[in-house]
Design a protein around this motif. Structure first.
Motif, PDB file in Angstrom:
ATOM      1  N   GLU A   2      76.252  70.272  26.970  1.00 55.36           N
ATOM      2  CA  GLU A   2      76.133  70.920  28.269  1.00 55.36           C
ATOM      3  C   GLU A   2      77.307  70.462  29.143  1.00 55.36           C
ATOM      4  N   TRP A   3      77.779  71.340  30.001  1.00 53.68           N
ATOM      5  CA  TRP A   3      78.986  71.075  30.784  1.00 53.68           C
ATOM      6  C   TRP A   3      78.663  70.743  32.227  1.00 53.68           C
ATOM      7  N   ASN A   4      79.490  69.853  32.811  1.00 57.54           N
ATOM      8  CA  ASN A   4      79.397  69.551  34.228  1.00 57.54           C
ATOM      9  C   ASN A   4      80.322  70.535  34.947  1.00 57.54           C
ATOM     10  N   LEU A   7      82.370  69.116  38.121  1.00 61.82           N
ATOM     11  CA  LEU A   7      83.521  68.283  37.737  1.00 61.82           C
ATOM     12  C   LEU A   7      84.636  69.174  37.170  1.00 61.82           C
ATOM     13  N   TYR A   8      84.222  70.190  36.407  1.00 59.68           N
ATOM     14  CA  TYR A   8      85.201  71.101  35.810  1.00 59.68           C
ATOM     15  C   TYR A   8      86.009  71.810  36.901  1.00 59.68           C
ATOM     16  N   ASP A   9      85.322  72.383  37.886  1.00 63.85           N
ATOM     17  CA  ASP A   9      86.039  73.139  38.920  1.00 63.85           C
ATOM     18  C   ASP A   9      86.819  72.226  39.868  1.00 63.85           C
ATOM     19  N   LEU A  37      85.680  85.429  26.423  1.00 65.35           N
ATOM     20  CA  LEU A  37      84.863  84.626  25.507  1.00 65.35           C
ATOM     21  C   LEU A  37      85.001  83.136  25.838  1.00 65.35           C
ATOM     22  N   GLY A  38      83.898  82.511  26.237  1.00 69.09           N
ATOM     23  CA  GLY A  38      83.945  81.114  26.698  1.00 69.09           C
ATOM     24  C   GLY A  38      84.527  81.090  28.105  1.00 69.09           C
ATOM     25  N   CYS A  39      83.906  81.871  28.995  1.00 71.57           N
ATOM     26  CA  CYS A  39      84.488  82.126  30.330  1.00 71.57           C
ATOM     27  C   CYS A  39      84.368  80.940  31.272  1.00 71.57           C
ATOM     28  N   GLY A  40      83.562  79.922  30.912  1.00 66.55           N
ATOM     29  CA  GLY A  40      83.385  78.776  31.803  1.00 66.55           C
ATOM     30  C   GLY A  40      82.831  79.230  33.148  1.00 66.55           C
ATOM     31  N   THR A  41      83.437  78.739  34.238  1.00 71.33           N
ATOM     32  CA  THR A  41      82.924  79.047  35.579  1.00 71.33           C
ATOM     33  C   THR A  41      83.466  80.376  36.119  1.00 71.33           C
ATOM     34  N   THR A  43      86.595  81.712  36.535  1.00 66.06           N
ATOM     35  CA  THR A  43      87.845  81.878  37.307  1.00 66.06           C
ATOM     36  C   THR A  43      88.747  82.954  36.698  1.00 66.06           C
ATOM     37  N   LEU A  44      88.907  82.912  35.376  1.00 65.98           N
ATOM     38  CA  LEU A  44      89.800  83.901  34.747  1.00 65.98           C
ATOM     39  C   LEU A  44      89.104  85.251  34.588  1.00 65.98           C
ATOM     40  N   THR A  45      87.782  85.253  34.424  1.00 70.52           N
ATOM     41  CA  THR A  45      87.046  86.530  34.349  1.00 70.52           C
ATOM     42  C   THR A  45      87.303  87.316  35.641  1.00 70.52           C
ATOM     43  N   VAL A  58      81.219  85.631  28.824  1.00 67.07           N
ATOM     44  CA  VAL A  58      80.112  85.000  28.096  1.00 67.07           C
ATOM     45  C   VAL A  58      80.480  83.545  27.804  1.00 67.07           C
ATOM     46  N   ASP A  59      79.459  82.696  27.785  1.00 66.64           N
ATOM     47  CA  ASP A  59      79.693  81.266  27.543  1.00 66.64           C
ATOM     48  C   ASP A  59      78.398  80.660  27.010  1.00 66.64           C
ATOM     49  N   ALA A  60      78.548  79.633  26.158  1.00 66.39           N
ATOM     50  CA  ALA A  60      77.365  78.995  25.577  1.00 66.39           C
ATOM     51  C   ALA A  60      76.658  78.075  26.573  1.00 66.39           C
ATOM     52  N   SER A  61      77.338  77.703  27.654  1.00 65.33           N
ATOM     53  CA  SER A  61      76.758  76.736  28.589  1.00 65.33           C
ATOM     54  C   SER A  61      76.062  77.418  29.764  1.00 65.33           C
ATOM     55  N   ARG A  62      74.776  77.129  29.910  1.00 62.78           N
ATOM     56  CA  ARG A  62      73.989  77.673  31.031  1.00 62.78           C
ATOM     57  C   ARG A  62      74.584  77.212  32.377  1.00 62.78           C
ATOM     58  N   CYS A  80      75.800  83.000  25.964  1.00 60.96           N
ATOM     59  CA  CYS A  80      75.887  83.572  24.623  1.00 60.96           C
ATOM     60  C   CYS A  80      76.839  82.725  23.777  1.00 60.96           C
ATOM     61  N   ASP A  81      76.458  82.462  22.542  1.00 63.88           N
ATOM     62  CA  ASP A  81      77.290  81.669  21.636  1.00 63.88           C
ATOM     63  C   ASP A  81      78.365  82.565  21.014  1.00 63.88           C
ATOM     64  N   ALA A  82      79.588  82.055  20.985  1.00 68.50           N
ATOM     65  CA  ALA A  82      80.704  82.827  20.415  1.00 68.50           C
ATOM     66  C   ALA A  82      80.473  83.153  18.944  1.00 68.50           C
ATOM     67  N   LEU A  83      79.600  82.387  18.291  1.00 62.31           N
ATOM     68  CA  LEU A  83      79.336  82.640  16.875  1.00 62.31           C
ATOM     69  C   LEU A  83      78.163  83.609  16.664  1.00 62.31           C
ATOM     70  N   SER A  96      90.371  84.857  25.521  1.00 54.82           N
ATOM     71  CA  SER A  96      89.726  83.546  25.481  1.00 54.82           C
ATOM     72  C   SER A  96      90.733  82.443  25.779  1.00 54.82           C
ATOM     73  N   ASN A  97      90.407  81.607  26.748  1.00 55.11           N
ATOM     74  CA  ASN A  97      91.291  80.493  27.110  1.00 55.11           C
ATOM     75  C   ASN A  97      90.580  79.159  26.957  1.00 55.11           C
ATOM     76  N   ALA A  98      91.192  78.276  26.152  1.00 54.24           N
ATOM     77  CA  ALA A  98      90.738  76.879  26.019  1.00 54.24           C
ATOM     78  C   ALA A  98      89.329  76.749  25.452  1.00 54.24           C
ATOM     79  N   VAL A  99      88.997  77.571  24.481  1.00 53.13           N
ATOM     80  CA  VAL A  99      87.639  77.584  23.921  1.00 53.13           C
ATOM     81  C   VAL A  99      87.610  77.323  22.408  1.00 53.13           C
TER      82      VAL A  99
HETATM   83  C1  SAM Z   1      87.620  74.156  28.718  1.00 54.63           C
HETATM   84  S1  SAM Z   1      86.380  75.317  29.061  1.00 54.63           S
HETATM   85  C2  SAM Z   1      87.339  76.804  29.362  1.00 54.63           C
HETATM   86  C3  SAM Z   1      86.631  77.756  30.294  1.00 54.63           C
HETATM   87  C4  SAM Z   1      87.449  78.967  30.751  1.00 54.63           C
HETATM   88  N1  SAM Z   1      87.822  79.807  29.652  1.00 54.63           N
HETATM   89  C5  SAM Z   1      88.671  78.525  31.536  1.00 54.63           C
HETATM   90  O1  SAM Z   1      89.797  78.850  31.133  1.00 54.63           O
HETATM   91  O2  SAM Z   1      88.479  77.874  32.591  1.00 54.63           O
HETATM   92  C6  SAM Z   1      85.674  75.644  27.475  1.00 54.63           C
HETATM   93  C7  SAM Z   1      84.453  76.541  27.529  1.00 54.63           C
HETATM   94  O3  SAM Z   1      84.113  76.930  26.186  1.00 54.63           O
HETATM   95  C8  SAM Z   1      82.717  77.074  26.141  1.00 54.63           C
HETATM   96  N2  SAM Z   1      82.288  77.052  24.741  1.00 54.63           N
HETATM   97  C9  SAM Z   1      82.408  76.048  23.845  1.00 54.63           C
HETATM   98  N3  SAM Z   1      81.856  76.384  22.667  1.00 54.63           N
HETATM   99  C10 SAM Z   1      81.373  77.653  22.819  1.00 54.63           C
HETATM  100  C11 SAM Z   1      80.699  78.562  21.951  1.00 54.63           C
HETATM  101  N4  SAM Z   1      80.372  78.236  20.695  1.00 54.63           N
HETATM  102  N5  SAM Z   1      80.370  79.777  22.433  1.00 54.63           N
HETATM  103  C12 SAM Z   1      80.661  80.117  23.716  1.00 54.63           C
HETATM  104  N6  SAM Z   1      81.297  79.290  24.573  1.00 54.63           N
HETATM  105  C13 SAM Z   1      81.651  78.083  24.132  1.00 54.63           C
HETATM  106  C14 SAM Z   1      82.209  75.888  26.940  1.00 54.63           C
HETATM  107  O4  SAM Z   1      80.864  76.043  27.325  1.00 54.63           O
HETATM  108  C15 SAM Z   1      83.207  75.884  28.107  1.00 54.63           C
HETATM  109  O5  SAM Z   1      82.745  76.629  29.205  1.00 54.63           O
END
Ligand code: SAM
Length: 247
Positions: A2-4, A7-9, A37-41, A43-45, A58-62, A80-83, A96-99
């Motif tokens: 689970e993500w903080n 702290l991330y923002d 995919l893996g949109c985090g908080t 910002t880029l969406t 979509v992101d796996a973290s609530r 939603c899980d990327a898998l 997708s950035n940094a995921v």
């Molecule tokens: C470093 S953050 C990047 C967030 C955003 N893309 C950005 O550029 O700020 C990585 C993100 O990947 C998500 N993530 C990791 N594994 C994932 C998975 N299996 N499915 C969906 N999201 C996932 C995390 O929950 C987290 O929000």
């Protein structure tokens, strides 16, 4: 894990800031549909929103999705899980950035992305390449060892060659693929590396007592100072892999 999201923002908004460079690879076509995919908080969406007719994050973290919804109420976000993407031939672009380095099975990931893309759909992504944060990970692993904890490397940082092969076996045609060094200044001067480790090694630290956590973080700083501290700031040894590919 689970993500903080706070702290991330507050401390790691550079992740999305660097991701803005990727937006230049999104086609200029207002009718397109874009999945972040893996949109985090989010910002880029939010930056992608004006570039398509339907844009979803979509992101796996609530926690991350709750923060994204709170900040950008007019955009569609889903946990939603990327898998296990619940779409079929629905998106013109998957961004997708940094995921991807958080996902151990890149083969399954690419098969899933291929499934959700429309014919000739585009994948635009960037994530950690082989060697990314090698010094940080080494310092943290050694520090954990000194206090009786095993650090099991958890990131999946592929070589360009390996990822190239995976893209091709999953039916992608590569437009661009390259890795590059991106030394990254961590926010907050002296506190930068500790903030970073608290965010990205949160699950490893969570099993330690508070005083052990502090000792491990201090030890990791001591072990990496010669390599990563430039006298004013911590500069993490980031390496990125950038991919533009279509089906
Ligand atoms: C470093 S953050 C990047 C967030 C955003 N893309 C950005 O550029 O700020 C990585 C993100 O990947 C998500 N993530 C990791 N594994 C994932 C998975 N299996 N499915 C969906 N999201 C996932 C995390 O929950 C987290 O929000």
């Amino acid at each position: 894990m689970e993500w903080n999201s706070a702290l991330y923002d507050n401390k790691h908004d550079f992740v999305a800031e660097y991701g803005k460079g990727l937006l230049a690879f999104i086609p200029d076509c207002k009718e397109q549909t874009i999945l972040d995919l893996g949109c985090g908080t989010g910002t880029l969406t939010a930056q992608l929103a004006p570039l398509g007719s339907r844009v979803m994050g979509v992101d796996a973290s609530r926690n991350m999705i709750d923060k994204a919804k709170e900040q950008f109420g007019n955009i569609e976000f889903r946990v939603c899980d990327a898998l296990a993407l619940p779409f079929e031939a629905e998106w013109d672009v998957v961004f997708s950035n940094a995921v991807f380095h958080w996902i151990s099975d890149h083969d399954a990931l690419l098969a899933g992305i291929h499934k959700v893309l429309k014919s000739q759909g585009l994948l635009v992504c960037e994530f950690g390449a082989k060697g990314n944060i090698a010094s940080v990970e080494k310092g943290f692993a050694e520090a954990c060892g000194e206090y009786g904890f095993d650090y099991a490397p958890k990131f999946n940082f592929p070589t360009t060659e390996h990822f190239w092969e995976l893209l091709e076996t999953n039916g992608f045609i590569i437009d661009k693929i390259y890795d590059y060094d991106r030394p990254t200044v961590l926010k907050d001067g002296d506190q930068g590396l500790v903030n970073w480790m608290k965010q990205f090694f949160a699950s490893e630290l969570s099993v330690m007592e508070e005083d052990t956590q502090a000792a491990v973080l201090k030890k990791a700083e001591d072990l990496t100072r010669d390599t990563l501290w430039d006298g004013k700031e911590w500069v993490a040894d980031y390496r990125r892999l950038r991919v533009i590919a279509h089906i």
